[in-house]
Enzyme design. Structure first.
Site, PDB file in Angstrom:
ATOM      1  CB  SER A   1       6.036  -6.142   5.240  1.00 35.59           C
ATOM      2  OG  SER A   1       4.622  -6.072   4.263  1.00 35.59           O
TER       3      SER A   1
ATOM      4  CG  ASP B   1       6.951  -1.272  -0.328  1.00 36.16           C
ATOM      5  OD1 ASP B   1       7.260  -0.045  -0.560  1.00 36.16           O
ATOM      6  OD2 ASP B   1       6.972  -1.761   0.751  1.00 36.16           O
TER       7      ASP B   1
ATOM      8  CD  GLU C   1      11.016   1.720   3.665  1.00 35.06           C
ATOM      9  OE1 GLU C   1      11.852   1.877   4.450  1.00 35.06           O
ATOM     10  OE2 GLU C   1      10.279   0.637   3.693  1.00 35.06           O
TER      11      GLU C   1
ATOM     12  CD  GLU D   1       5.987   1.403   9.058  1.00 31.63           C
ATOM     13  OE1 GLU D   1       5.984   1.402   7.919  1.00 31.63           O
ATOM     14  OE2 GLU D   1       6.159   0.179   9.683  1.00 31.63           O
TER      15      GLU D   1
HETATM   16  O1  KIV Z   1       5.639  -3.284   3.216  1.00 31.59           O
HETATM   17  C1  KIV Z   1       4.848  -2.876   4.207  1.00 31.59           C
HETATM   18  O2  KIV Z   1       4.029  -3.647   4.579  1.00 31.59           O
HETATM   19  C2  KIV Z   1       4.448  -1.420   4.296  1.00 31.59           C
HETATM   20  C3  KIV Z   1       3.778  -0.712   5.180  1.00 31.59           C
HETATM   21  C4  KIV Z   1       3.594   0.523   4.890  1.00 31.59           C
HETATM   22  C5  KIV Z   1       2.284  -1.667   5.003  1.00 31.59           C
HETATM   23  O3  KIV Z   1       5.353  -0.543   3.652  1.00 31.59           O
END
Ligand code: KIV
Length: 306
Positions: free
Chosen positions: A63, A101, A133, A198
Site C-alpha cells: 500500500s 509485502d 496475496e 481483508e
Molecule cells: O499493504 C497493505 O497495507 C496491506 C494491508 C493488509 C495492511 O497489505
C-alpha cells in the site's frame, strides 16, 4: 546493526525494554487468546514510533505505492522500491516482527522466481517473513521449505483489483465463503505462519479464525480475528481520502503538520524566524573582521510567535 543478523530487542519511548516478537510468540498469543496488534508502516520515523509503543507486527505493505508514492493502486510498486522501504523500516524496528509485502508481479510467475525474490527481502532488507496475496499453495510450501516464513492474504486482495472490478467486500455468498474457507485451510496446511483476512464479513472471519491453528490478522474483517492490522497513515489522517468503513482515526497528523508548515512560512514572511537565539554568533573579539558596523542595523528577528 547488520541487516542479515538482526536479533535485537526493543525499547519503549520511556526506556522500558520490549522483548523481540517472534512467530512462535505470535502463535502463543493466539493460544492464550491475546490480541495481536499490527500496523503497516513504510519509513524509519513512523515505524520507530510504532515499534516503541509495542505494536507486535510491522508490515511494509505494498500500500506504500498509494500512501507514500502517490500511485492510484498497489500494482506499480517494484521489488526494488519495496526493498528500499523495508531496509528503512528494519533500521527502526527492534521489537515487532517485521514482514515485507511481495509486490505485484514478483511471485506470479514460476515458483523459483518467487522464491528468489523473497530471498532478497530476507537477505537484503532484513524481513522476518514475506506476505503474498491469494491461495498460492505451491509457492507457500516452497518458501517455507526455503526457511522463509509466509504470511498469507485472502479475501479482498488489492493486487487482484482488476479481476475483482474494484475494492469490494469478498465472500458474501455461500459458494464464495466455502472457497475462502478452503483456501485458508490450504494455506495453513502449506505451513503459512499467519493469515491476513481483508474485506470479508465478520461472520466468515470468525469461523475461519476458530478453525485455523495459525493466527488470523483482520483488516475490514471484524473483531473476531486473532489480531488487527491497519495502515498507520490511515490511523493519523495522512491518506488524503475519505477513510474506509473499517478505519478508525486516532489522531490528525495532517492538521498538525499543515499548521506547523503554515506557521513556519508566516514566521519567515514576518521576519520572526530565525531569532537571535536561533543564530550563531561571531565571538566579540573577532568582530573586527567584519569592518565598521553598518549604520543603525534594524534589530529584527528577536521576536517569537506567542
Ligand atoms: O499493504 C497493505 O497495507 C496491506 C494491508 C493488509 C495492511 O497489505
Amino acid at each position: 546493526m547488520s541487516l542479515t543478523n538482526f536479533s535485537g530487542a526493543g525499547v519503549s519511548s520511556t526506556g522500558v525494554p520490549l522483548p523481540k516478537v517472534t512467530l512462535p510468540a505470535l502463535a502463543e498469543m493466539k493460544r492464550q487468546g491475546k490480541p495481536i496488534s499490527a500496523l503497516a508502516a513504510y519509513d524509519y520515523a513512523t515505524s520507530r514510533l510504532v515499534d516503541e509503543v509495542g505494536i507486535d507486527l510491522v508490515l511494509v505493505g505494498d500500500s506504500l505505492a498509494m500512501v507514500v508514492l502517490g500511485h492510484d493502486n498497489t500494482l506499480a510498486v517494484t521489488v526494488d522500491e519495496m526493498l528500499h522501504h523495508t531496509r528503512a523500516v528494519r533500521r527502526a524496528v527492534r521489537h515487532a516482527l517485521l514482514v515485507a509485502d511481495m509486490p505485484f508481479g514478483s511471485y506470479h510467475g514460476p515458483v523459483a522466481e518467487g522464491v528468489a525474490n523473497a530471498v532478497r527481502f530476507v537477505k537484503e532488507a532484513g524481513a522476518e517473513a514475506v506476505k503474498i496475496e491469494g491461495p498460492r499453495v505451491e509457492l507457500v510450501r516452497a518458501l517455507t521449505n526455503a526457511e522463509i516464513p509466509v504470511v498469507g492474504h485472502l479475501g479482498l486482495t488489492p493486487q487482484s483489483l482488476h479481476r475483482m472490478g474494484g475494492y469490494r467486500v469478498q465472500a458474501r455468498t455461500a459458494e464464495t465463503v466455502q472457497r475462502l474457507r478452503a483456501d485458508a485451510h490450504a494455506l495453513a496446511e502449506a505451513r503459512a505462519c499467519l493469515l491476513v483476512l481483508e474485506g470479508v464479513p465478520r461472520e466468515v472471519a470468525a469461523v475461519i479464525t476458530a478453525e485455523l491453528e495459525i493466527p488470523t490478522i483482520g483488516i475490514g474483517a471484524g473483531p473476531d480475528c486473532d489480531g488487527q492490522i491497519l495502515v498507520f497513515h490511515d490511523l493519523v489522517n495522512l491518506t488524503f481520502a475519505p477513510p474506509a468503513k473499517f478505519v478508525r482515526r486516532y489522531g490528525d497528523a495532517a492538521e498538525l503538520m499543515r499548521t506547523a508548515a503554515e506557521h513556519y512560512r508566516e514566521d519567515i514572511e514576518h521576519h520572526l524566524f530565525p531569532s537571535d537565539e536561533e543564530s550563531y554568533h561571531l565571538p566579540q573579539a573577532e568582530h573586527v573582521a567584519l569592518g565598521p558596523e553598518p549604520e543603525a542595523a534594524p534589530k529584527l528577528h528577536t521576536l517569537r510567535r506567542a
